[in-house]
Design an enzyme around this catalytic site. Structure first.
Site, short mmCIF file in Angstrom:
data_model
loop_
_atom_site.label_atom_id
_atom_site.label_comp_id
_atom_site.label_asym_id
_atom_site.label_seq_id
_atom_site.Cartn_x
_atom_site.Cartn_y
_atom_site.Cartn_z
N GLY A 14 0.94 -0.80 -0.28
CA GLY A 14 0.14 -0.02 0.11
C GLY A 14 0.46 1.31 0.16
N ARG A 75 0.98 -4.73 -5.42
CA ARG A 75 1.26 -6.02 -4.21
C ARG A 75 0.84 -7.11 -5.40
NH1 ARG A 75 -0.90 -4.15 0.18
NH2 ARG A 75 -2.61 -2.70 0.52
N ASP A 106 5.12 -5.53 6.06
CA ASP A 106 6.23 -6.79 5.79
C ASP A 106 6.25 -7.12 5.16
OD1 ASP A 106 3.61 -7.23 6.48
OD2 ASP A 106 3.28 -8.01 7.77
N THR A 128 4.25 2.13 5.63
CA THR A 128 3.18 1.83 6.09
C THR A 128 2.25 2.86 6.49
OG1 THR A 128 1.39 -0.13 6.41
CG2 THR A 128 3.52 0.36 6.96
N ASP A 130 0.13 2.18 8.12
CA ASP A 130 -0.76 0.99 9.44
C ASP A 130 0.36 1.00 10.48
OD1 ASP A 130 -2.61 0.35 7.42
OD2 ASP A 130 -2.05 -1.45 6.64
N ASP A 132 2.54 -0.93 11.62
CA ASP A 132 2.01 -2.49 12.17
C ASP A 132 3.57 -2.85 11.37
OD1 ASP A 132 2.10 -2.40 8.95
OD2 ASP A 132 0.38 -4.27 9.27
N ARG A 174 -5.65 -2.53 9.54
CA ARG A 174 -5.15 -3.78 8.23
C ARG A 174 -5.32 -3.90 10.20
NH1 ARG A 174 -3.38 -5.85 4.14
NH2 ARG A 174 -2.52 -4.65 3.52
O1 F6P Z 1 -1.10 -1.56 3.98
C1 F6P Z 1 -2.46 -0.59 3.84
C2 F6P Z 1 -3.69 -0.03 4.20
O2 F6P Z 1 -3.77 0.81 3.64
C3 F6P Z 1 -4.53 -0.95 5.16
O3 F6P Z 1 -4.96 0.59 6.23
C4 F6P Z 1 -5.95 -1.72 4.48
O4 F6P Z 1 -6.29 -2.81 4.82
C5 F6P Z 1 -5.42 -1.91 2.61
O5 F6P Z 1 -4.26 -1.63 2.93
C6 F6P Z 1 -6.16 -1.65 1.95
O6 F6P Z 1 -5.55 -2.14 0.85
P1 F6P Z 1 -5.61 -1.72 -0.33
O7 F6P Z 1 -4.93 -0.96 -1.09
O8 F6P Z 1 -4.81 -3.46 -1.52
O9 F6P Z 1 -7.12 -1.64 -0.95
#
Ligand code: F6P
Length: 358
Positions: A14, A75, A106, A128, A130, A132, A174
Site C-alpha cells: 500500500g 502487491r 512486512d 505503511t 498502518d 504495524d 488492517r
Molecule cells: O496497508 C495499508 C492499507 O491501507 C491498510 O490499512 C488497508 O487494510 C489496506 O492497505 C487496503 O489495501 P488495498 O489498497 O489493497 O485496498
C-alpha cells in the site's frame, strides 16, 4: 571491498505519504557517493519486468512533498513465486544492480529477504500508514494518515454537533488499531474499537445513551477496520444501526477508506523518510544487508530484518513451526519483551481513551 556503483530502489504494498521523500533521500545521498540508482516501477513488478527509470537528483527534485508514490506500487503475486524471485535476481545481475532498497511493509521485507538469499543485498525502509511493523515504533506515512483521518473526523464532528448525531467512523490500519486509537483520543471519541483490545459493545452503546440523555450532541465512535463481528463483518455499519434501533440515536456511518493514504506528507513523515533514506545508502556502502531501518525510542537504527519479521509474526500471533529455530534464546527473549511492551503501550493508551470518553 569494492565500492558499490549501482543499486535499485522500489516502493511496494500500500502506498504511504513520505515514500517519495525516502526515494529522494536515497537518490541524492547515492549521487553524493557516486552510486547510480535505478527506480523499479510498480514495486516488485518492475523488478520482474525490468521496468525502471534512472533516478537522479533532478528527477526527484520536486517529489518530497508529493503524496502517493511516483514510482507506483503493486502487491505483486508473481514475484512471490520461486520463478518470480529467480527472474528478478537474474534481472539484477543483467542490470548490474549490486544492492536493493525496498520501501513498504512486512510483505515488502519478505520479498527483500528472498532477494538477499540469492545474493542481492537488501535494506528495508518501513513505509505503511498502518504502523504495524512491530520492530519499529514508527512507519513512514503514519503521521500523515492519522492527521488526515483526524481532520475528516473533526469535520464529521462539526456536523454531528449541529444535528445532534453520532458518527461511527471506520479507519484503516488492517489488524493494527493504533491509527484509530490515536485519532479517537485526538478527536474526543466517546468509544473506540480496535483489534488489540476486546470491545465491549454493550458498554459503548450504554455510554452513548447516557451521554445523549445528559445533552451531549455531537459524538464520534471510532472503529478500526480490523474489528469484526462473529460473522466476519467489520462492526461499524451494524453498530451504527444498533445505535439507531436500540437507543434512538440519529447515527451515521462513515468509512474513511483510501483517502487516508493520500495527500501531502507531514513534516514528520518527510523528515523520517529522509533520515531513513540517507541511512540506507550508508548501510549499503558498508556492504550491509538484511536490515530494516527502524525508529526505536526516538533513535533511527538498523535491525536484522529476519529478527524483525519473526518478532512481527510473534506479535501478530502468526508464528509457524520452525519460525524461531534460527534464533538464540536471547534473541527470542528480546522478541517477547518487544511484543509485551507494544501490547502494554496499546493497552495503556486505550485506557486513556476510555477514561476521557465523556
Ligand atoms: O496497508 C495499508 C492499507 O491501507 C491498510 O490499512 C488497508 O487494510 C489496506 O492497505 C487496503 O489495501 P488495498 O489498497 O489493497 O485496498
Amino acid at each position: 571491498m569494492e565500492r558499490i556503483k549501482k543499486i535499485g530502489v522500489l516502493t511496494s504494498g500500500g502506498d504511504a505519504p513520505g515514500m517519495n521523500a525516502a526515494v529522494r533521500a536515497i537518490t541524492n545521498k547515492a549521487a553524493d557517493e557516486g552510486i547510480e540508482v535505478l527506480g523499479f516501477l510498480g514495486g516488485y513488478k518492475g523488478l520482474l519486468n525490468k521496468d525502471y527509470i534512472t533516478l537522479t537528483p533532478k528527477e526527484v527534485a520536486t517529489v518530497i512533498g508529493r503524496g502517493g508514490t511516483f514510482m507506483y506500487t503493486d502487491r505483486c503475486l508473481e514475484f512471490a513465486t520461486e520463478a518470480g524471485v529467480m527472474r528478478s535476481v537474474e534481472n539484477c545481475r543483467e542490470l548490474g544492480i549490486e544492492a536493493l532498497v525496498v520501501i513498504g511493509g512486512d510483505g515488502t521485507f519478505r520479498g527483500g529477504t528472498d532477494m538477499s538469499v540469492h545474493g542481492v543485498p537488501t535494506i528495508g525502509i518501513p513505509g505503511t500508514i498502518d504502523n504495524d511493523i512491530t520492530a519499529t515504533d514508527y512507519t513512514i506515512g503514519y503521521d500523515t494518515a492519522m492527521n488526515t483521518a483526524l481532520k475528516l473526523t473533526d469535520m464529521l464532528r462539526d456536523t454531528c454537533e449541529s444535528h445532534a448525531r453520532v458518527n461511527v467512523v471506520e479507519m484503516m490500519g488492517r489488524h493494527c488499531g493504533e491509527l484509530t486509537l490515536n485519532v479517537a483520543i485526538a478527536s474526543g471519541a466517546v468509544a473506540t474499537a480496535i483489534p488489540e483490545i476486546p470491545f465491549d459493545e454493550d458498554a459503548a452503546v450504554a455510554r452513548v445513551e447516557k451521554l445523549m440523555a445528559e445533552g451531549k450532541r455531537g459524538m464520534i465512535v471510532a472503529v478500526s477496520e480490523g474489528v469484526f463481528d462473529e460473522n466476519g463483518n467489520t462492526i461499524g455499519e451494524a453498530l451504527t444501526k444498533r445505535l439507531c434501533r436500540e437507543i434512538g440515536a440519529d447515527a451515521k456511518f462513515a468509512r474513511l477508506a483510501h483517502v487516508q493514504r493520500g495527500g501531502e506528507p507531514t513534516l514528520r513523515d518527510r523528515k523520517t523518510a529522509s533520515v531513513m533514506g540517507a541511512m540506507a545508502i550508508e548501510l549499503i556502502m558498508e556492504h550491509k544487508s538484511d536490515l530494516v531501518i527502524c525508529e526505536i525510542d526516538g533513535e533511527i537504527k538498523p535491525v536484522d530484518i529476519r529478527w524483525a519479521l519473526a518478532a512481527d509474526r510473534m506479535y501478530k500471533k502468526k508464528l509457524k513451526d520452525g519460525d524461531l529455530d534460527s534464533f538464540t534464546a536471547d534473541e527470542i527473549d528480546a522478541m517477547e519483551a518487544l511484543c509485551e511492551k507494544r501490547a502494554a503501550d496499546v493497552a495503556a493508551l486505550y485506557a486513556v481513551a476510555e477514561s476521557l470518553a465523556k
